[in-house]
Design an enzyme around this catalytic site. Structure first.
Site, PDB file in Angstrom:
ATOM      1  N   LYS C  79      -6.947   2.661  -3.643  1.00 54.59           N
ATOM      2  CA  LYS C  79      -5.740   1.825  -3.587  1.00 54.59           C
ATOM      3  C   LYS C  79      -6.128   0.361  -3.806  1.00 54.59           C
ATOM      4  O   LYS C  79      -7.160  -0.093  -3.307  1.00 54.59           O
ATOM      5  CB  LYS C  79      -5.057   2.002  -2.228  1.00 54.59           C
ATOM      6  CG  LYS C  79      -3.690   1.339  -2.108  1.00 54.59           C
ATOM      7  CD  LYS C  79      -3.051   1.649  -0.755  1.00 54.59           C
ATOM      8  CE  LYS C  79      -1.674   1.029  -0.601  1.00 54.59           C
ATOM      9  NZ  LYS C  79      -1.057   1.344   0.705  1.00 54.59           N
ATOM     10  N   SER C 154       3.694   3.026   0.497  1.00 52.64           N
ATOM     11  CA  SER C 154       3.229   2.132  -0.535  1.00 52.64           C
ATOM     12  C   SER C 154       2.052   2.668  -1.349  1.00 52.64           C
ATOM     13  O   SER C 154       1.791   2.169  -2.438  1.00 52.64           O
ATOM     14  CB  SER C 154       2.804   0.816   0.101  1.00 52.64           C
ATOM     15  OG  SER C 154       1.680   1.006   0.935  1.00 52.64           O
ATOM     16  N   SER C 178       2.546   4.705   4.851  1.00 51.12           N
ATOM     17  CA  SER C 178       2.207   4.507   3.439  1.00 51.12           C
ATOM     18  C   SER C 178       1.224   5.514   2.851  1.00 51.12           C
ATOM     19  O   SER C 178       1.036   5.537   1.632  1.00 51.12           O
ATOM     20  CB  SER C 178       1.655   3.099   3.237  1.00 51.12           C
ATOM     21  OG  SER C 178       2.715   2.179   3.228  1.00 51.12           O
TER      22      SER C 178
END
Lengths: 97, 475, 483
Positions: C79, C154, C178
């Site tokens: 990420k 997210s 997330s």
């Protein structure tokens, strides 16, 4: 909406947060913040008297470093991303008048 | 005009003498090129996290104990949020809600009157970086070498009423902290800084007046001048029917005036909240006792001991314990040479003279106690005479020279050889018949001139007592 | 053989057995990336050259025996809020459009030590603020199951990349759901560990007291294996916790006999899709069949988690994101006359609307006069929520519930109403407030063919219990041919 956010409040928070909103964004922000605060006011239904505010979930404490120098000169790396620099220092608009 | 009382409280920042910064392993050493003592933590790089230096906590506890504070058993850090380029994260890690020390006091004495000054709290925090104005580019340059250097902020109660009390309080704090070894407290270099909160009120009034905060005070003199200036400014405002505005003012020592540091971008709303990246510091009785047991001997105890153990007069003991540096030198040099009164004399007379001449503080002394001890021994043994000793001392003071070598290299050894002295004196007698005549006619003073001439011939190295004795004998 | 449809552990085993080279695995990943990326937009940055040279290095270490772990040679996506030395790290924000870190996040270092090969950095909601990956400055990521839908957020890029076989596994971060929510929307397995289990050093902070890095993978076995690799006590992170047990894979046993599982009645609220509810009940049924004791109970305070979370997360974010000011790194506005103008323009141009919205709210709740009413009230609520979980875990080993009230919504349908979007976090958020571990496991599909995730929540430091329950459930689903 119970929470009416004024222009002054938005301007004031903008100064604190260093955000400059366009007139359109300001109107949005007033609406959004008012609605969010109305929603947050739901917490007032809860009786929290006598409850200690909890910032850390676990009772971990006393995490320390020893006073020993571990870092050397890393200036090139530290300033590598600077938008503007001079003589190994970060350059900013003047802070003295 | 009405009579006014000045009410003063102090916020004193002290840079702690740790080797590393408060939240990272960067050196706190002075004087590196810009940003050479930095890392991701003290420059606020994304993803970096702080880890607390244990020594900072111990120094803060030590200062708290020495100033009679309560130690907070569960102390925490908070973030103080404000934007400024010397503040890399745009928040400063500090303590608001649970500072490490609270409710202390220090005792001061001004013109023979004793007074206790309350300490509201002492908290730990990180220092900011340095901003340098670049004339050429008309911009500012940011150096984070000082960013993250540990500070304690000592917040007094508004207990002071005059500049004299303020100076006495600061001197007391400085001495205490120096004795602890927690900081060198050099105001000129910024390792001790004071912000002064001042208000005035009509004498006898119960309420405090509106206060202002004065910043940028970097010497005792400027503090005294700023207090005087601000007091007068506030009284003038009140007398002319105006109001004092609560604000922060910057003192300009050169112009001897202050100006308000106001900006619409400066809301002074710091949005403090508990620092989520650091865990609480829990302080046990054992830990406090450990720190307490390590506390050094403070000035009062030292003074008594110097009188008792070394037989120093009151005056000497007071001057020498007046700064930790002098006391340290005194003790170390005495331990080597075993001549406390002689060591004391060098510190009291010659050291003080040169310090005054050069406008230096005792903290700036760089000579070693070893070299002072050697000098004392050389003079005491008569290896050099007193004039030569003073010259050697200057060299020790300036360059920390080894007195044995210095005397050797400069051929300064006192001549105690009777034959050599006799020869020189005979020569002086022969070439100064008038003075000899005068002396023999009862002009006692004439011998002084003859001694002087002998010293001149001997290039100042003659043993003066022996010269006197031989002269008298030959005349 | 399609290498990219293998789980990470399966692929690692083949590499170890010399059936596949690391280079072949990495090339297979890039082939998949190249065919899917234009459609899905899972990555912000792809580091093909570095990955290929790393592949050679890892192969040598495998060949000479210095690397023999289960993840050696396995391609991974990270990420874009975790710092990677020399590789652009943007948090999907314009303000970090040019930021190249000079150090690597501890969790990523641990993966590198395990021999995983990094393919690139995945797309996310800007600064992890969002539930759809639509707030990215670099374009939305699409759901691989239906590109009209969001992948969740997210960590949407990471979850979509795993689902689309654009990597063997990925790292995500979870502040309010997330990892778990996009895993649920994309039909993959994602786990948020107990706070303090994986170091946050090098994770660009959103809400420091809530953020935690975790794995997003193809199954429970991968999740446990990855967590074992990335979890570590890190003296650089003061909130890192020294644990006794890092052997998470030891819990991979198909046995839930006697395990006490609670389903909060108060999770069955209006707004919960019937199909999602059915999937949860099905999971309960399957676990019961294996001998678990399942019952419903009142958890309480469920609805209060959302406002408490938004106050705490936004307050921390307003401070954490203050450092992005155009002085030390990142974007600086081209035109300004003085310092404060530089700050304001840089930040107003550099941050997107959702980030600005949260910074404004966070600054407000901390400002003079409001701190007690909002921030302290939220911290007190958090304490009560923690107590409610403590009470629940006296009775139950695992709490079972939905991950999100619905399956993945259509792109463009969420952002217009922030409150509605925040309501979607109701099942995940309280887990972060209480610091607990939670896992999202695929639990079937809705009538539109979109995946449904099932969440299992454990008491703090009891990852092994939820791994065991999730593994048993996964085995049952596989046996029933439902996944």
């Amino acid at each position: 909406m119970a929470n009416i956010i004024s222009d002054e409040t938005i301007d004031y928070v903008g100064i604190l947060a260093k955000l400059e909103l366009s007139p359109g964004e300001k109107e949005e922000a007033k609406k959004d913040m008012g609605r969010m605060l109305d929603y947050v006011d739901m917490l007032n239904e809860l009786d929290t008297s006598g409850v200690e505010p909890m910032s850390h979930v676990f009772p971990v404490n006393n995490v320390f470093r020893d006073d020993v120098v571990t870092n050397g000169d890393d200036r090139d790396n530290i300033t590598a991303n600077a938008p503007q620099k001079k003589d190994g220092a970060f350059m900013v608009p003047k802070t003295f008048v | 005009m009405k009579e006014y009382e000045t009410v003063i409280g102090l916020e004193v920042h002290v840079e702690l003498a740790t080797k590393t910064k408060i939240f990272c392993g960067c050196s706190t050493a002075f004087g590196g090129a810009p940003n050479t003592h930095t890392c991701p933590v003290c420059t606020g790089m994304p993803g970096s996290l702080p880890v607390l230096n244990k020594q900072v906590v111990e120094y803060a506890m030590a200062v708290g104990l020495a100033t009679n504070c309560e130690i907070t058993r569960n102390c925490k850090f908070d973030r103080k949020n404000y934007f400024y380029p010397d503040n890399p994260q745009n928040y400063q890690i500090s303590q608001l809600y649970y500072p490490i020390c609270r409710d202390g006091h220090v005792d001061i004495e001004v013109n023979g009157t004793k007074k206790s000054i309350g300490i509201h709290e002492i908290h730990m925090e990180e220092d900011a970086g340095k901003l340098i104005h670049d004339e050429w580019e008309d911009c500012s340059l940011v150096d984070f070498n000082r960013s993250g250097v540990p500070l304690i902020e000592i917040v007094s109660e508004p207990d002071m009423r005059s500049a004299e009390e303020v100076i006495a309080y600061l001197e007391k704090l400085r001495m205490t902290i120096q004795y602890l070894g927690a900081s060198d407290c050099k105001m000129q270099e910024g390792s001790m800084r004071a912000d002064v909160n001042i208000s005035v009120r009509e004498a006898g009034a119960a309420q405090f007046g509106t206060r202002t905060e004065m910043k940028n005070l970097n010497s005792f003199k400027s503090i005294a001048r700023a207090i005087e200036g601000e007091k007068n400014r506030q009284i003038e405002l009140i007398e002319s029917g105006k109001k004092v505005v609560q604000e922060t003012r910057r003192w300009d020592d050169a112009k001897e005036t202050s100006y308000a540091m106001r900006s619409k971008e400066d809301a002074q709303d710091y949005r403090y909240f508990p620092e989520p990246d650091l865990v609480p510091v829990v302080i046990s009785d054992e830990w406090i006792e450990k720190i307490r047991s390590r506390q050094p001997e403070f000035r009062e105890e030292k003074m008594a001991r110097y009188k008792e153990e070394f037989g120093l007069p009151d005056y000497d003991a007071e001057i020498i314990t007046g700064t930790k540096k002098l006391a340290d030198i005194f003790e170390a040099a005495t331990a080597i040479c075993g001549k406390p009164k002689k060591v004391s004399n060098w510190l009291m007379v010659e050291t003080m003279r040169i310090l005054k001449e050069k406008e230096m503080d005792p903290e700036d002394i760089t000579f070693s106690p070893e070299n002072l001890a050697k000098l004392v021994n050389l003079a005491d043994a008569g290896t050099i005479n007193s004039t030569a000793a003073k010259e050697v001392f200057e060299a020790v003071f300036n360059d920390n020279v080894d007195p044995d070598k210095y005397v050797e290299e400069h051929g300064m050894k006192q001549v105690n050889d009777e034959g050599a002295l006799r020869e020189a004196i005979e020569q002086v007698i022969a070439s100064n018949p008038q003075s000899v005549e005068d002396y023999r006619n009862g002009k006692e003073k004439a011998i002084g001139f003859l001694v002087g001439q002998t010293m001149k011939v001997m290039k100042g190295k003659a043993n003066p007592a022996m010269v006197n004795q031989i002269l008298k004998e030959l005349l | 053989m399609d290498l990219m449809s293998l789980t990470a552990v399966e692929l690692g085993r083949k590499i170890k057995a010399k059936e596949v080279t690391v280079e072949e695995a990495v090339l297979a990943a890039f082939e998949q990336i190249e065919s899917k990326e234009s459609e899905l937009n899972c990555y912000v940055t792809i580091t093909k050259e570095a990955a290929l040279s790393k592949a050679k290095e890892i192969q040598e270490k495998i060949d000479n025996g210095t690397l023999n772990g289960p993840l050696a040679g396995v391609p991974v996506a990270v990420k874009d809020n975790m710092c990677t030395t020399g590789v652009l790290t943007t948090c999907s924000s314009k303000i970090l459009e040019n930021f190249v870190p000079t150090f690597t996040a501890e969790a990523v270092l641990n993966l590198e030590k395990a021999g995983a090969v990094i393919l690139g950095k995945t797309n996310m909601d800007e600064f992890a603020m969002g539930s759809t990956t639509e707030t990215s400055h670099y374009g939305a990521t699409k759901n691989p199951w239906n590109t009209k839908h969001v992948p969740g957020g997210s960590s949407g890029g990471s979850a979509a990349a795993v689902a689309a076989n654009e990597c063997s596994f990925a790292l995500g971060s979870d502040t309010g759901g997330s990892i778990r929510q996009p895993s649920s929307y994309c039909g993959v397995t994602g786990m948020k560990p107990t706070y303090g289990t994986v170091s946050r050093y090098g994770l660009i902070a959103y809400g420091s007291s809530l953020d935690q890095i975790g794995p997003i993978a193809k199954d429970v076995t991968d999740c446990a294996t990855i967590l074992e690799a990335i979890a570590s006590y890190d003296p650089k992170d003061s909130t890192s916790i020294k644990r006794d047990d890092y052997d998470f894979t030891s819990a991979l046993v198909d046995d839930v006999k006697g395990m006490r599982i609670g389903i909060p009645k108060d999770y069955m609220i209006e707004g919960l899709s019937p199909e999602v509810k059915e999937a949860i009940m099905n999971a309960a049924h399957l676990l019961e069949q294996k001998g678990a004791v399942v019952e419903e109970f009142d958890l309480s305070l469920v609805q209060y988690a959302i406002p408490a979370y938004y106050v705490i997360a936004c307050a921390e974010a307003s401070s954490n994101l203050a450092r992005f000011d155009g002085v030390k790194y990142g974007y600086r506005t081209p035109e300004y006359n003085e310092l404060h103008e530089m700050y304001k323009r840089t930040r107003s141009e550099g941050f997107g609307p959702e980030v600005k919205r949260r910074i404004m709210l966070g600054s407000f709740v901390l400002s003079s006069g409001y701190y007690d009413a909002y921030y302290l009230k939220a911290l007190r609520t958090k304490a009560l929520i923690k107590q409610a979980f403590d009470k629940a875990f006296e009775k139950y080993d695992v709490i079972l519930g939905p991950v999100a009230p619905t399956t993945a919504p259509e792109i463009g349908s969420s952002l217009s109403d922030p409150i509605k979007m925040y309501l979607g976090d109701i099942y995940t958020i309280s887990v972060n407030l209480a610091g607990l571990p939670g896992i999202s496991v695929p639990g079937g599909f809705d009538s539109n063919g979109l995946p449904i995730g099932v969440q299992m929540i454990g008491n703090c430091f009891e990852e092994k219990k939820i791994i065991r329950a999730a593994y048993a459930f996964e085995q049952s689903m596989n046996a029933a041919g439902k996944n």
